[in-house]
Design a protein around this motif. Structure first.
Motif, PDB file in Angstrom:
ATOM      1  N   TYR A 358      31.691  58.564  20.267  1.00 19.31           N
ATOM      2  CA  TYR A 358      32.862  58.985  19.516  1.00 19.31           C
ATOM      3  C   TYR A 358      33.542  57.731  18.971  1.00 19.31           C
ATOM      4  O   TYR A 358      33.368  56.636  19.513  1.00 19.31           O
ATOM      5  N   VAL A 359      34.299  57.892  17.901  1.00 22.42           N
ATOM      6  CA  VAL A 359      35.024  56.766  17.314  1.00 22.42           C
ATOM      7  C   VAL A 359      36.511  57.099  17.290  1.00 22.42           C
ATOM      8  O   VAL A 359      36.916  58.046  16.620  1.00 22.42           O
ATOM      9  N   ASN A 360      37.305  56.348  18.026  1.00 21.67           N
ATOM     10  CA  ASN A 360      38.763  56.428  17.938  1.00 21.67           C
ATOM     11  C   ASN A 360      39.209  55.266  17.058  1.00 21.67           C
ATOM     12  O   ASN A 360      39.243  54.113  17.499  1.00 21.67           O
ATOM     13  N   LEU A 361      39.516  55.576  15.806  1.00 23.39           N
ATOM     14  CA  LEU A 361      39.771  54.543  14.800  1.00 23.39           C
ATOM     15  C   LEU A 361      41.229  54.108  14.828  1.00 23.39           C
ATOM     16  O   LEU A 361      42.130  54.884  14.489  1.00 23.39           O
ATOM     17  N   GLY A 362      41.465  52.863  15.215  1.00 24.07           N
ATOM     18  CA  GLY A 362      42.816  52.316  15.256  1.00 24.07           C
ATOM     19  C   GLY A 362      43.254  51.806  13.889  1.00 24.07           C
ATOM     20  O   GLY A 362      42.446  51.276  13.121  1.00 24.07           O
ATOM     21  N   ILE A 363      44.531  51.967  13.601  1.00 23.91           N
ATOM     22  CA  ILE A 363      45.130  51.454  12.380  1.00 23.91           C
ATOM     23  C   ILE A 363      46.299  50.558  12.785  1.00 23.91           C
ATOM     24  O   ILE A 363      47.299  51.046  13.334  1.00 23.91           O
ATOM     25  N   ALA A 364      46.181  49.259  12.542  1.00 26.61           N
ATOM     26  CA  ALA A 364      47.251  48.332  12.911  1.00 26.61           C
ATOM     27  C   ALA A 364      48.473  48.596  12.040  1.00 26.61           C
ATOM     28  O   ALA A 364      48.369  48.656  10.813  1.00 26.61           O
ATOM     29  N   ALA A 365      49.622  48.762  12.670  1.00 31.12           N
ATOM     30  CA  ALA A 365      50.851  49.085  11.945  1.00 31.12           C
ATOM     31  C   ALA A 365      51.954  48.107  12.339  1.00 31.12           C
ATOM     32  O   ALA A 365      52.220  47.904  13.530  1.00 31.12           O
ATOM     33  N   ALA A 366      52.575  47.496  11.341  1.00 28.66           N
ATOM     34  CA  ALA A 366      53.695  46.588  11.584  1.00 28.66           C
ATOM     35  C   ALA A 366      54.975  47.401  11.661  1.00 28.66           C
ATOM     36  O   ALA A 366      55.284  48.182  10.757  1.00 28.66           O
ATOM     37  N   THR A 367      55.722  47.237  12.745  1.00 32.95           N
ATOM     38  CA  THR A 367      56.991  47.941  12.937  1.00 32.95           C
ATOM     39  C   THR A 367      58.073  46.914  13.264  1.00 32.95           C
ATOM     40  O   THR A 367      57.766  45.771  13.600  1.00 32.95           O
ATOM     41  N   LEU A 394      49.949  59.358  11.178  1.00 38.72           N
ATOM     42  CA  LEU A 394      49.956  58.208  12.076  1.00 38.72           C
ATOM     43  C   LEU A 394      50.874  57.114  11.556  1.00 38.72           C
ATOM     44  O   LEU A 394      51.688  56.549  12.292  1.00 38.72           O
ATOM     45  N   ILE A 395      50.774  56.806  10.257  1.00 43.42           N
ATOM     46  CA  ILE A 395      51.581  55.730   9.676  1.00 43.42           C
ATOM     47  C   ILE A 395      53.060  56.109   9.653  1.00 43.42           C
ATOM     48  O   ILE A 395      53.935  55.298   9.961  1.00 43.42           O
ATOM     49  N   ALA A 396      53.358  57.367   9.288  1.00 44.08           N
ATOM     50  CA  ALA A 396      54.751  57.806   9.244  1.00 44.08           C
ATOM     51  C   ALA A 396      55.395  57.753  10.629  1.00 44.08           C
ATOM     52  O   ALA A 396      56.539  57.305  10.781  1.00 44.08           O
ATOM     53  N   THR A 397      54.669  58.191  11.633  1.00 45.26           N
ATOM     54  CA  THR A 397      55.200  58.169  13.003  1.00 45.26           C
ATOM     55  C   THR A 397      55.435  56.748  13.480  1.00 45.26           C
ATOM     56  O   THR A 397      56.448  56.461  14.141  1.00 45.26           O
ATOM     57  N   ALA A 398      54.521  55.843  13.136  1.00 47.33           N
ATOM     58  CA  ALA A 398      54.673  54.440  13.548  1.00 47.33           C
ATOM     59  C   ALA A 398      55.907  53.814  12.903  1.00 47.33           C
ATOM     60  O   ALA A 398      56.653  53.076  13.544  1.00 47.33           O
ATOM     61  N   ARG A 399      56.132  54.098  11.652  1.00 50.07           N
ATOM     62  CA  ARG A 399      57.296  53.525  10.960  1.00 50.07           C
ATOM     63  C   ARG A 399      58.611  54.044  11.521  1.00 50.07           C
ATOM     64  O   ARG A 399      59.622  53.345  11.495  1.00 50.07           O
ATOM     65  N   GLU A 400      58.605  55.261  12.022  1.00 51.08           N
ATOM     66  CA  GLU A 400      59.805  55.823  12.636  1.00 51.08           C
ATOM     67  C   GLU A 400      60.008  55.327  14.062  1.00 51.08           C
ATOM     68  O   GLU A 400      61.038  55.590  14.671  1.00 51.08           O
ATOM     69  N   GLY A 401      59.022  54.605  14.589  1.00 53.40           N
ATOM     70  CA  GLY A 401      59.113  54.115  15.956  1.00 53.40           C
ATOM     71  C   GLY A 401      58.914  55.186  16.999  1.00 53.40           C
ATOM     72  O   GLY A 401      59.378  55.058  18.127  1.00 53.40           O
ATOM     73  N   LYS A 402      58.206  56.269  16.650  1.00 58.08           N
ATOM     74  CA  LYS A 402      58.040  57.396  17.552  1.00 58.08           C
ATOM     75  C   LYS A 402      56.608  57.523  18.089  1.00 58.08           C
ATOM     76  O   LYS A 402      56.264  58.549  18.666  1.00 58.08           O
ATOM     77  N   THR A 403      55.786  56.514  17.890  1.00 54.37           N
ATOM     78  CA  THR A 403      54.410  56.592  18.361  1.00 54.37           C
ATOM     79  C   THR A 403      54.372  56.673  19.879  1.00 54.37           C
ATOM     80  O   THR A 403      55.010  55.877  20.571  1.00 54.37           O
ATOM     81  N   SER A 404      53.620  57.618  20.406  1.00 51.38           N
ATOM     82  CA  SER A 404      53.530  57.794  21.860  1.00 51.38           C
ATOM     83  C   SER A 404      52.497  56.832  22.440  1.00 51.38           C
ATOM     84  O   SER A 404      51.559  56.421  21.748  1.00 51.38           O
ATOM     85  N   PRO A 405      52.639  56.464  23.721  1.00 49.04           N
ATOM     86  CA  PRO A 405      51.628  55.610  24.347  1.00 49.04           C
ATOM     87  C   PRO A 405      50.237  56.224  24.310  1.00 49.04           C
ATOM     88  O   PRO A 405      49.241  55.511  24.175  1.00 49.04           O
ATOM     89  N   ALA A 406      50.135  57.548  24.410  1.00 52.70           N
ATOM     90  CA  ALA A 406      48.825  58.194  24.384  1.00 52.70           C
ATOM     91  C   ALA A 406      48.121  57.966  23.057  1.00 52.70           C
ATOM     92  O   ALA A 406      46.892  57.854  23.003  1.00 52.70           O
ATOM     93  N   ALA A 407      48.895  57.881  21.963  1.00 53.39           N
ATOM     94  CA  ALA A 407      48.302  57.675  20.644  1.00 53.39           C
ATOM     95  C   ALA A 407      47.747  56.273  20.485  1.00 53.39           C
ATOM     96  O   ALA A 407      46.975  56.012  19.556  1.00 53.39           O
ATOM     97  N   MET A 408      48.126  55.359  21.389  1.00 52.83           N
ATOM     98  CA  MET A 408      47.651  53.978  21.289  1.00 52.83           C
ATOM     99  C   MET A 408      46.602  53.639  22.347  1.00 52.83           C
ATOM    100  O   MET A 408      46.191  52.488  22.454  1.00 52.83           O
ATOM    101  N   SER A 409      46.175  54.604  23.103  1.00 53.90           N
ATOM    102  CA  SER A 409      45.188  54.347  24.143  1.00 53.90           C
ATOM    103  C   SER A 409      43.811  54.839  23.705  1.00 53.90           C
ATOM    104  O   SER A 409      43.703  55.760  22.899  1.00 53.90           O
ATOM    105  N   GLY A 410      42.769  54.204  24.242  1.00 52.59           N
ATOM    106  CA  GLY A 410      41.412  54.686  24.023  1.00 52.59           C
ATOM    107  C   GLY A 410      40.782  54.307  22.706  1.00 52.59           C
ATOM    108  O   GLY A 410      39.748  54.864  22.332  1.00 52.59           O
ATOM    109  N   GLY A 411      41.356  53.349  21.964  1.00 54.39           N
ATOM    110  CA  GLY A 411      40.761  52.946  20.695  1.00 54.39           C
ATOM    111  C   GLY A 411      39.405  52.282  20.879  1.00 54.39           C
ATOM    112  O   GLY A 411      39.133  51.653  21.906  1.00 54.39           O
ATOM    113  N   THR A 412      38.527  52.413  19.877  1.00 57.30           N
ATOM    114  CA  THR A 412      37.202  51.787  19.953  1.00 57.30           C
ATOM    115  C   THR A 412      37.027  50.696  18.894  1.00 57.30           C
ATOM    116  O   THR A 412      36.457  49.643  19.175  1.00 57.30           O
TER     117      THR A 412
END
Length: 497
Positions: A358-367, A394-412
């Motif tokens: 499986y591929v969990n695709l990470g997108i680096a976001a500056a906040t 994903l990008i909208a949530t990151a900019r609002e500062g609402k990204t959950s820890p679960a959304a940042m775990s398990g990236g490949t």
């Protein structure tokens, strides 16, 4: 000491939860409620910042806020009580808090009638020793009792976190005649029971640490010899506090050389914490753990840019965020399908390579709080519209500062889009635990040889960093070449996909 069952049921304590994976602390960013406010089950009462993200915390009780144990900006350990709620506010005045009610034999009627004071005790200092035996007391003149609310508030605030601390009941003394209050010639001395270490609340200790001030050098001016925030600030600027009005304040022990400038007054120091601290630690660990190799390729993406414009007009993509990053992500996923050995992880403990289907695709976001890398779960199975929808969210949530820890775990694997800043490319550092990261540079109009002629074409540079323990040069080069090939001729999204 424990609270009575009735009180424990009425006053419910909410502890700082572990909102991530094994996090140990979080900083309180903002309180949305204050003591006396009515709250309901599920209502968000505060926002905290962990080492991974900012998270809003809901309260699981109905009632009225009784106490906030910490202020904004304070870092609190997971498991520490941060707020208490009175779940039965109509039951009348609350009983004496557990922190102020020592467990001891019930006093006689004579003792119960005597006013008694309490000594505030700071966590870690203990209480002054006292005899365990009682003796008959002679009648003493009445002493005005201290307000219970002030005593309880001081005790709770000084105790700082969670552990109730024993208190000492001193023998009442005759009341002294009232006299005009005069300014003390020197700060009040600390109690003998705490002479070994200065008394200060946890936020004040943190302030002193941030400013590099030794609490032992500060003369306390607070009640019971407690060091206040004002004491710390005064110690941080002794020259300014001591100099008479209009007198020059020295900025150094030795006179400055001609032509030199005092730069300290124009510097700001910000404590490293939260997301910024976690990012720094992760990057250092990654850079010095995984042997990085970075390769570069410059590619004509004119056809891809044309496809982006066409997709924006496609009814199937209506309302979705369509941009070059979307097609770069899709090209990366297609190339990974052709070279699945890249999508792996190094297990140092078991000395194994873990290949992932499986591929969990990470997108680096500056906040504003720092760099975070949320990922799209199972991105390789998404259609282009699905990928666009999740990428936009994903990008909208990151900019609002609402990204959950679960959304940042398990990236490949990860993509970092440095092109949005006008940068051609870079040498990205792997997100810890991942095998590869692709940097997408700015798309620029450049002279390019196309069909035997020099023409103005839209060109970009890609950079791929990978873990050389997992991926050798041949495999990494093939992956990068395939990404470039898809972006040069995007019809390969169909033929290779």
């Amino acid at each position: 000491m424990t609270a009575s069952p009735a009180r424990a049921q009425r006053f419910r304590e909410f502890k700082m939860p572990d909102v991530g994976e094994g996090l140990t602390e979080a900083e309180i960013l903002k309180w949305y409620v204050q003591p006396g406010d009515t709250v309901t089950d599920g209502q968000v009462v505060c926002e905290v910042e962990t080492a991974k993200a900012a998270v809003e915390l809901p309260i699981p009780y109905d009632g009225v806020v009784h106490e906030l144990n910490f202020g904004e900006g304070v870092t609190v350990d997971v498991g520490t009580v941060i707020i208490s709620v009175d779940t039965d506010p109509g039951a009348g005045p609350a009983a004496v808090p557990a922190a102020d009610a020592p467990q001891e034999a019930a006093p006689s009627a004579e003792e119960d009638a005597e006013p008694q004071g309490r000594q505030a005790v700071l966590v870690g200092y203990g209480a002054a020793p006292s005899s365990t035996k009682r003796r008959a007391r002679k009648p003493q003149p009445a002493v005005p009792a201290q307000p219970e609310s002030a005593s309880a508030a001081l005790q709770a605030e000084l105790n700082g976190r969670t552990t109730p601390t024993p208190v000492v009941t001193p023998v009442p003394v005759p009341a002294a005649p009232a006299a005009p209050v005069a300014a003390p010639a020197a700060p009040v001395a600390a109690p003998a029971a705490t002479a070994g270490r200065p008394l200060a609340k946890p936020p004040v200790r943190k302030l002193a640490k941030d400013l590099g001030i030794d609490l032992a050098t500060i003369a306390p001016t607070g009640p019971d010899g407690i060091i206040t925030r004002e004491d710390v600030h005064a110690a941080a600027a002794p020259a300014a506090a001591a100099a008479p009005a209009g007198a020059p304040v020295p900025v150094a022990a030795a006179p400055a050389e001609p032509g030199t400038v005092d730069t300290a007054a124009r510097e700001r120091r910000v404590p490293v914490k939260g997301v910024r601290k976690a990012t720094a630690q992760a990057m250092v660990a990654s850079a010095f753990t995984a042997p990085h190799v970075t390769e570069f390729i410059t590619v004509d993406v004119t056809r891809t840019m044309k496809l982006v414009q066409e997709l924006k007009q496609d009814p199937d993509m209506a309302g979705l965020r369509v941009n070059p990053l979307l097609l770069v992500a899709k090209a990366f996923l297609v190339a990974l399908r052709r070279h699945p050995e890249v999508n792996a992880a190094w297990d140092e403990a078991h000395q194994e390579i873990v290949y992932k289907d499986y591929v969990n695709l990470g997108i680096a976001a500056a906040t504003p709080r720092g760099l975070i890398v949320p990922n799209i779960k199972d991105a390789g199975s998404k259609t282009l519209p699905q990928l666009a929808a999740e990428l936009g969210e994903l990008i909208a949530t990151a900019r609002e500062g609402k990204t959950s820890p679960a959304a940042m775990s398990g990236g490949t694997v990860t993509i970092t889009n440095v092109g949005v800043f006008g940068v051609d490319t870079g040498t990205p550092i792997l997100n810890p635990g991942e095998s590869a990261i692709l940097a997408f540079g700015a798309v620029k109009l450049q002279p390019w040889v196309h069909k035997g002629k020099v023409k103005a074409r839209q060109v970009t540079t890609l950079a791929l960093s990978f873990d050389h323990r997992l991926i050798d040069g041949e495999l990494g080069s093939k992956l990068l070449a395939d990404i470039a090939a898809v972006l040069e001729r995007p019809k390969r999204l169909i033929t290779w996909g």
